[in-house]
Design an enzyme around this catalytic site. Structure first.
Site, PDB file in Angstrom:
ATOM      1  N   ASP A  17      -6.485 -10.462   1.571  1.00 42.57           N
ATOM      2  CA  ASP A  17      -6.237 -10.546   2.571  1.00 42.57           C
ATOM      3  C   ASP A  17      -6.508 -12.081   3.443  1.00 42.57           C
ATOM      4  O   ASP A  17      -6.112 -12.333   4.496  1.00 42.57           O
ATOM      5  CB  ASP A  17      -7.411  -9.970   3.803  1.00 42.57           C
ATOM      6  CG  ASP A  17      -6.687  -8.332   4.090  1.00 42.57           C
ATOM      7  OD1 ASP A  17      -5.372  -8.377   3.870  1.00 42.57           O
ATOM      8  OD2 ASP A  17      -7.283  -7.593   4.401  1.00 42.57           O
ATOM      9  N   LYS A  40      -1.113   1.611   1.699  1.00 40.96           N
ATOM     10  CA  LYS A  40      -1.082   0.338   0.930  1.00 40.96           C
ATOM     11  C   LYS A  40      -0.956   0.642  -0.507  1.00 40.96           C
ATOM     12  O   LYS A  40      -0.305   0.124  -1.470  1.00 40.96           O
ATOM     13  CB  LYS A  40      -2.252  -0.472   1.032  1.00 40.96           C
ATOM     14  CG  LYS A  40      -2.187  -1.223   2.419  1.00 40.96           C
ATOM     15  CD  LYS A  40      -3.604  -1.986   3.110  1.00 40.96           C
ATOM     16  CE  LYS A  40      -3.551  -2.422   4.351  1.00 40.96           C
ATOM     17  NZ  LYS A  40      -4.850  -2.815   5.143  1.00 40.96           N
ATOM     18  N   GLN A  81     -10.957  -2.622   3.233  1.00 43.52           N
ATOM     19  CA  GLN A  81     -10.215  -2.356   4.658  1.00 43.52           C
ATOM     20  C   GLN A  81     -11.182  -2.406   5.972  1.00 43.52           C
ATOM     21  O   GLN A  81     -12.349  -2.242   5.859  1.00 43.52           O
ATOM     22  CB  GLN A  81      -9.944  -0.760   4.618  1.00 43.52           C
ATOM     23  CG  GLN A  81      -9.134  -0.171   5.646  1.00 43.52           C
ATOM     24  CD  GLN A  81      -7.852  -0.657   5.914  1.00 43.52           C
ATOM     25  OE1 GLN A  81      -7.038  -1.005   4.901  1.00 43.52           O
ATOM     26  NE2 GLN A  81      -7.407  -1.244   7.449  1.00 43.52           N
TER      27      GLN A  81
END
Ligand code: NAD
Length: 286
Positions: free
Chosen positions: A119, A52, A96
């Site tokens: 997210d 990422k 994460q």
């Protein structure tokens, strides 16, 4: 059967993002910035975070990664999130997942300012998605919907079967399909006679994480398969349905399908980058 090429689609989206960032730079503005937090050192998580970070920088955006030990006190993680929430140069924050078991993941995710929730997993964003007014969409479901759209696969009026009801993939995907006027059946580990349901699906989205979940004959002729799963097997990466063993039979049976790898996977990261840019744009236009 049409192969739905997620890699090519993701490339196009990333090229567009890169172009926009180039323009932002050219007029002398600061570029969008993502903050990533990794708690612990799971090798798969480390490699996802690296990828990422690399993608973000390759598109001209900034990325700052925070590596925290697996025994970092929860309050310390919250303090860091608060600092990032208040930092005007940070547009998006990503934690994460999965976090080590001893943390309260929901509490930590909900501590992120929902306007910086890269997210789309904050309670507020989950609620807005359910109301049909998403502020930010979770990356994998957004990638699935983009693949359907860019490949000309009509959703309205279709029977979509979603397998898996996680907050990350299955559940929000079902919501997005409902909002686009599909009739949705959401299946999970307690569903009985799964093939009887998939056989009547026009679009089947599999996100169970179980290789060999279904056979090619469990689909209607001409159906669309979106295989989200990434299963690491002795023979390499496989989906729940798509694998080198099933590819030929699927080609005979289906109208379109995503391969694994090269289908939904590359779209997830492209959608994350899109979310970072979109959050930057919203913030700077207000
Ligand atoms: P999860 O374990 O949180 O959820 C799995 C879901 O599948 C559960 O709701 C469960 O009820 C259901 N399920 C399990 N076995 C089943 C069965 N036999 N029949 C019907 N339903 C069953 O997983 P997740 O985070 O949603 O991820 C699912 C898969 O998608 C994994 O393989 C993961 O690696 C993959 N994934 C891929 C991407 C991508 O970018 N391509 C992104 C996220 C997740």
């Amino acid at each position: 059967m049409k192969l739905i090429d997620g890699k090519a689609c993701a490339q196009q989206i990333k090229a567009q993002i890169s172009k926009e960032v180039e323009m932002i730079k050219a007029i002398g503005f600061r570029v969008p910035k993502l903050a990533i937090m990794l708690v612990g050192d799971r090798p798969d998580s480390v490699s996802y975070v690296r990828s990422k970070e690399k993608t973000c920088k390759s598109l001209g955006m900034d990325c700052q990664t925070y590596f925290l030990a697996a025994d970092t006190p929860e309050e310390e993680i919250l303090k860091l999130i608060e600092k990032l929430n208040n930092d005007r140069t940070i547009d998006a924050i990503l934690i994460q997942l999965p976090l080590p078991d001893h943390y309260d993941s929901a509490r930590i995710l909900d501590f992120i300012d929902y306007r910086k929730d890269a997210d789309g997993l904050h309670l507020m964003n989950v609620g807005l998605l359910h109301l049909g007014e998403p502020y930010v969409m979770p990356c994998t479901p957004k990638g699935i919907m983009t693949l359907l759209e860019t490949n000309g696969i009509e959703v309205a009026g279709k029977h979509a079967v979603v397998i898996g009801r996680s907050q990350l993939v299955g559940e929000p995907t079902a919501q997005l399909l409902i909002r686009q006027n599909a009739t949705v059946t959401l299946c999970h580990s307690h569903t009985r006679n799964l093939p009887e349901i998939t056989k009547i699906g026009d679009i089947v989205i599999t996100a169970a994480g179980k290789p060999n979940l279904l056979k090619p004959e469990d689909f209607k002729e001409g159906a669309v398969l979106i295989d989200v799963a990434i299963n690491r097997t002795d023979e390499g990466l496989e989906g729940d349905v798509y694998s080198p063993r099933t590819r030929e039979a699927l080609e005979q049976r289906l109208g379109a399908a995503t391969p694994v790898p090269g289908g939904v996977g590359p779209m997830t990261i492209a959608m994350l980058m899109q979310n970072v840019l979109d959050m930057y744009k919203i913030k700077n236009h207000n």
